[in-house]
Design a protein around this motif. Structure first.
Motif, PDB file in Angstrom:
ATOM      1  N   ALA A  59       0.823  -1.214   0.000  1.00 36.98           N
ATOM      2  CA  ALA A  59       0.000   0.000   0.000  1.00 36.98           C
ATOM      3  C   ALA A  59       0.855   1.262   0.000  1.00 36.98           C
ATOM      4  CB  ALA A  59      -0.925  -0.013   1.222  1.00 36.98           C
ATOM      5  N   ALA A  60       1.915   1.269   0.815  1.00 36.73           N
ATOM      6  CA  ALA A  60       2.778   2.448   0.910  1.00 36.73           C
ATOM      7  C   ALA A  60       3.505   2.739  -0.402  1.00 36.73           C
ATOM      8  CB  ALA A  60       3.794   2.261   2.041  1.00 36.73           C
ATOM      9  N   MET A  61       3.742   1.698  -1.199  1.00 37.22           N
ATOM     10  CA  MET A  61       4.473   1.856  -2.448  1.00 37.22           C
ATOM     11  C   MET A  61       3.610   2.292  -3.617  1.00 37.22           C
ATOM     12  SD  MET A  61       7.748   1.352  -2.255  1.00 37.22           S
ATOM     13  CE  MET A  61       8.140   1.009  -3.979  1.00 37.22           C
ATOM     14  N   ASP A 112       5.788  -6.772  -5.486  1.00 37.82           N
ATOM     15  CA  ASP A 112       4.389  -6.979  -5.838  1.00 37.82           C
ATOM     16  C   ASP A 112       3.716  -5.656  -6.184  1.00 37.82           C
ATOM     17  OD1 ASP A 112       1.832  -7.978  -6.098  1.00 37.82           O
ATOM     18  OD2 ASP A 112       1.551  -8.424  -3.974  1.00 37.82           O
ATOM     19  N   ALA A 113       4.056  -4.610  -5.446  1.00 36.43           N
ATOM     20  CA  ALA A 113       3.435  -3.292  -5.653  1.00 36.43           C
ATOM     21  C   ALA A 113       3.682  -2.733  -7.050  1.00 36.43           C
ATOM     22  CB  ALA A 113       3.957  -2.314  -4.603  1.00 36.43           C
ATOM     23  N   MET A 114       4.706  -3.208  -7.726  1.00 38.02           N
ATOM     24  CA  MET A 114       5.095  -2.628  -9.011  1.00 38.02           C
ATOM     25  C   MET A 114       4.408  -3.271 -10.208  1.00 38.02           C
ATOM     26  SD  MET A 114       9.148  -2.036  -8.352  1.00 38.02           S
ATOM     27  CE  MET A 114       9.667  -0.874  -7.072  1.00 38.02           C
ATOM     28  N   THR A 115       3.563  -4.276  -9.979  1.00 42.23           N
ATOM     29  CA  THR A 115       3.057  -5.055 -11.109  1.00 42.23           C
ATOM     30  C   THR A 115       1.715  -4.570 -11.649  1.00 42.23           C
ATOM     31  OG1 THR A 115       2.092  -6.687  -9.571  1.00 42.23           O
ATOM     32  CG2 THR A 115       4.333  -7.079 -10.344  1.00 42.23           C
ATOM     33  N   PHE A 116       0.707  -4.491 -10.800  1.00 45.20           N
ATOM     34  CA  PHE A 116      -0.656  -4.277 -11.294  1.00 45.20           C
ATOM     35  C   PHE A 116      -0.809  -2.922 -11.982  1.00 45.20           C
ATOM     36  CE2 PHE A 116      -5.263  -3.331 -10.630  1.00 45.20           C
ATOM     37  CZ  PHE A 116      -5.753  -4.355 -11.414  1.00 45.20           C
ATOM     38  N   ILE A 117      -0.307  -1.868 -11.361  1.00 39.62           N
ATOM     39  CA  ILE A 117      -0.422  -0.531 -11.957  1.00 39.62           C
ATOM     40  C   ILE A 117       0.293  -0.493 -13.309  1.00 39.62           C
ATOM     41  CG2 ILE A 117       0.229   1.897 -11.689  1.00 39.62           C
ATOM     42  CD1 ILE A 117      -0.119   1.564  -8.715  1.00 39.62           C
ATOM     43  N   SER A 118       1.439  -1.155 -13.387  1.00 40.76           N
ATOM     44  CA  SER A 118       2.197  -1.186 -14.643  1.00 40.76           C
ATOM     45  C   SER A 118       1.400  -1.862 -15.753  1.00 40.76           C
ATOM     46  CB  SER A 118       3.530  -1.912 -14.431  1.00 40.76           C
ATOM     47  OG  SER A 118       4.331  -1.241 -13.488  1.00 40.76           O
ATOM     48  N   VAL A 119       0.738  -2.970 -15.424  1.00 43.28           N
ATOM     49  CA  VAL A 119      -0.057  -3.675 -16.432  1.00 43.28           C
ATOM     50  C   VAL A 119      -1.236  -2.816 -16.881  1.00 43.28           C
ATOM     51  CG1 VAL A 119      -1.411  -5.743 -16.920  1.00 43.28           C
ATOM     52  CG2 VAL A 119       0.645  -5.925 -15.515  1.00 43.28           C
ATOM     53  N   LEU A 120      -1.867  -2.120 -15.939  1.00 36.99           N
ATOM     54  CA  LEU A 120      -2.968  -1.227 -16.319  1.00 36.99           C
ATOM     55  C   LEU A 120      -2.485  -0.116 -17.245  1.00 36.99           C
ATOM     56  CD1 LEU A 120      -5.032  -0.757 -13.024  1.00 36.99           C
ATOM     57  CD2 LEU A 120      -5.513  -2.265 -14.957  1.00 36.99           C
ATOM     58  N   ARG A 121      -1.270   0.391 -16.998  1.00 35.17           N
ATOM     59  CA  ARG A 121      -0.734   1.459 -17.855  1.00 35.17           C
ATOM     60  C   ARG A 121      -0.427   0.928 -19.252  1.00 35.17           C
ATOM     61  NH1 ARG A 121       1.075   6.662 -16.825  1.00 35.17           N
ATOM     62  NH2 ARG A 121       1.223   7.672 -18.856  1.00 35.17           N
ATOM     63  N   ILE A 351      -2.987   5.646  -6.035  1.00 36.11           N
ATOM     64  CA  ILE A 351      -3.763   6.111  -4.881  1.00 36.11           C
ATOM     65  C   ILE A 351      -4.961   5.192  -4.644  1.00 36.11           C
ATOM     66  CG2 ILE A 351      -5.258   7.965  -4.041  1.00 36.11           C
ATOM     67  CD1 ILE A 351      -3.344   9.945  -5.450  1.00 36.11           C
ATOM     68  N   VAL A 352      -5.678   4.868  -5.714  1.00 36.13           N
ATOM     69  CA  VAL A 352      -6.846   3.994  -5.586  1.00 36.13           C
ATOM     70  C   VAL A 352      -6.439   2.606  -5.108  1.00 36.13           C
ATOM     71  CG1 VAL A 352      -8.677   2.819  -6.879  1.00 36.13           C
ATOM     72  CG2 VAL A 352      -8.208   5.242  -7.291  1.00 36.13           C
ATOM     73  N   ASN A 353      -5.367   2.084  -5.673  1.00 40.46           N
ATOM     74  CA  ASN A 353      -4.955   0.714  -5.372  1.00 40.46           C
ATOM     75  C   ASN A 353      -4.478   0.544  -3.929  1.00 40.46           C
ATOM     76  OD1 ASN A 353      -4.940  -1.827  -6.634  1.00 40.46           O
ATOM     77  ND2 ASN A 353      -2.722  -1.798  -6.842  1.00 40.46           N
ATOM     78  N   MET A 354      -4.195   1.661  -3.250  1.00 39.45           N
ATOM     79  CA  MET A 354      -3.870   1.567  -1.823  1.00 39.45           C
ATOM     80  C   MET A 354      -5.065   1.104  -1.008  1.00 39.45           C
ATOM     81  SD  MET A 354      -1.560   4.819  -0.677  1.00 39.45           S
ATOM     82  CE  MET A 354      -2.906   5.978  -0.934  1.00 39.45           C
TER      83      MET A 354
END
Length: 417
Positions: A59-61, A112-121, A351-354
């Protein structure tokens, strides 16, 4: 406009392979909770610390990762994420005491924090905007494939091969995925590539974050994610297996079967919600409120069952309902996507994914503390009664999140007027 087509699906497939790997790493403790308690000689509060720290780091990342994706592109962030995932899991495989194991889960959470947002982008750059809600749900569905690997393959491997060989094998999966991303993934199709802004033209980090936060759609997305995701997440990440084995008297095989049902339900709801959202954005809030209400009522029935031992059909029912939690949480990301410009989409998504992971962390901690408080000192297992009262804690974040959704929904509607 991004072209879509075969090239887009290929880019998405490569990116989503990293997310599947991350979900395998993330959920690995869910089937190893009892083994971890025995290996490290710890109780429920300490056991929950593993998942809490991992989720806290995740969450913090989210905002820093969103900023990194906006500045350097998703491909580089994914490569760094794979390195951290593999390093953390390898260290976890060889840990024999609590402190090193805890540190390794923190490293894993960072990757783990670096994966989902990257795929969405990647999806936002390769697919037309109208297709993004469906692709986001497909991404979540694919991630559940990683969860399926955990519940079916990893659980059996732990039983047959033991702790260190099993977690080492998972860590080494990262080598193949790293090569796939490094060799074949592009951030954008050639027609969509735009020149990188010079440093002077880039908005300052503080301003970018504040601009995202001031947008009511971003905050609504955060609370949607918070409220819908945490029940299924907390159950699948940690407390599901102990609850089914210790409180309901199931074998590990039976409990693993029910956790597999959670994954299959999640995948089914992901496909359904993706279809509904791709047809009309008006489906967003009805989906969210239906999932929240059904989850709350389902757990009320389970926890109120006389003796704390609900029948199998009811346990299967609540697990099927919790399968809707993850797909519903992705609606929050759709609110952020449609209310923020492309240049700050990664930050807004972060922000949302937190939200859901903050909710998960609060739930994991609350249940663990209550289990220890409600159990006699030195007890080898937690009773059905202890689990029953501890799981009531879920209604605290559920109530807070629902109130915030109702409040912010009005602001979003007003801002459109």
């Amino acid at each position: 406009m991004p072209p879509g087509g075969r090239g887009a699906w290929l880019a998405w497939s490569i990116g989503v392979s990293v997310y599947v790997l991350a979900v395998i790493h993330r959920t690995s403790l869910g089937v190893a909770g009892l083994d971890a308690a025995e290996r490290f000689g710890i109780g429920a509060s300490a056991l929950s610390t593993f998942s809490i720290l991992q989720v806290l780091v995740y969450a913090a990342m989210q905002v820093p990762v969103g900023l990194l994706v906006d500045r350097f592109g998703p491909r580089r962030v994914l490569l760094l994420g794979i390195l951290l995932l593999s390093t953390g899991q390898l260290a976890f495989a060889f840990s024999s005491s609590f402190a090193p194991a805890l540190a390794s889960r923190a490293v894993l959470g960072c990757g783990d924090a670096m994966t989902f947002i990257s795929v969405l982008r990647i999806a936002a750059r390769w697919f037309p905007a109208a297709k993004n809600p469906f692709v986001a749900q497909l991404t979540g569905l694919a991630g559940m494939g990683g969860n399926l690997v955990t519940t079916v393959v990893l659980a059996q491997a732990l039983h047959d091969e033991g702790w260190t060989p099993t977690f080492t094998a998972i860590a080494l999966l990262g080598v193949a995925v790293f090569a796939l991303v490094a060799l074949f993934l592009k951030d954008s199709p050639a027609v969509a590539v735009r020149p990188v802004d010079p440093p002077a033209a880039r908005p300052k980090i503080r301003r970018q974050v504040l601009d995202c936060w001031r947008e009511p759609g971003t905050r609504l997305g955060l609370w949607v994610h918070f409220t819908t995701q945490f029940p299924g997440n907390a159950f699948g990440l940690l407390w599901g297996m102990p609850y089914l084995v210790e409180a309901q008297g199931m074998s590990r095989g039976e409990a693993g079967g029910l956790l597999t049902l959670l994954v299959l339900s999640n995948m089914s709801f992901g496909f359904l919600f993706g279809r509904l959202l791709s047809r009309s954005a008006r489906a967003r809030m009805p989906i969210v409120l239906t999932v929240i209400t059904t989850t709350g009522l389902g757990w009320a029935l389970v926890l109120a069952w006389p003796g704390g031992h609900p029948p199998m059909w009811l346990l299967a029912g609540i697990i099927l309902v919790m399968g809707s939690n993850g797909p519903a949480s992705l609606v929050g990301l759709d609110y952020a996507r449609t209310r923020n410009p492309a240049e700050r989409l990664g930050t807004a998504s972060g922000i949302v994914n937190m939200g859901g992971f903050i909710g998960t962390m609060v739930t994991l901690l609350g249940i663990g503390v209550l289990l220890d408080a409600l159990s006699p000192a030195g007890a080898e297992a937690y009773s059905a009664t202890a689990f029953r009262w501890a799981f009531c804690w879920q209604y605290v974040p559920l109530a807070v999140g629902t109130l915030m959704i109702v409040r912010l929904r009005r602001r979003v509607v007003a801002s459109k007027a």
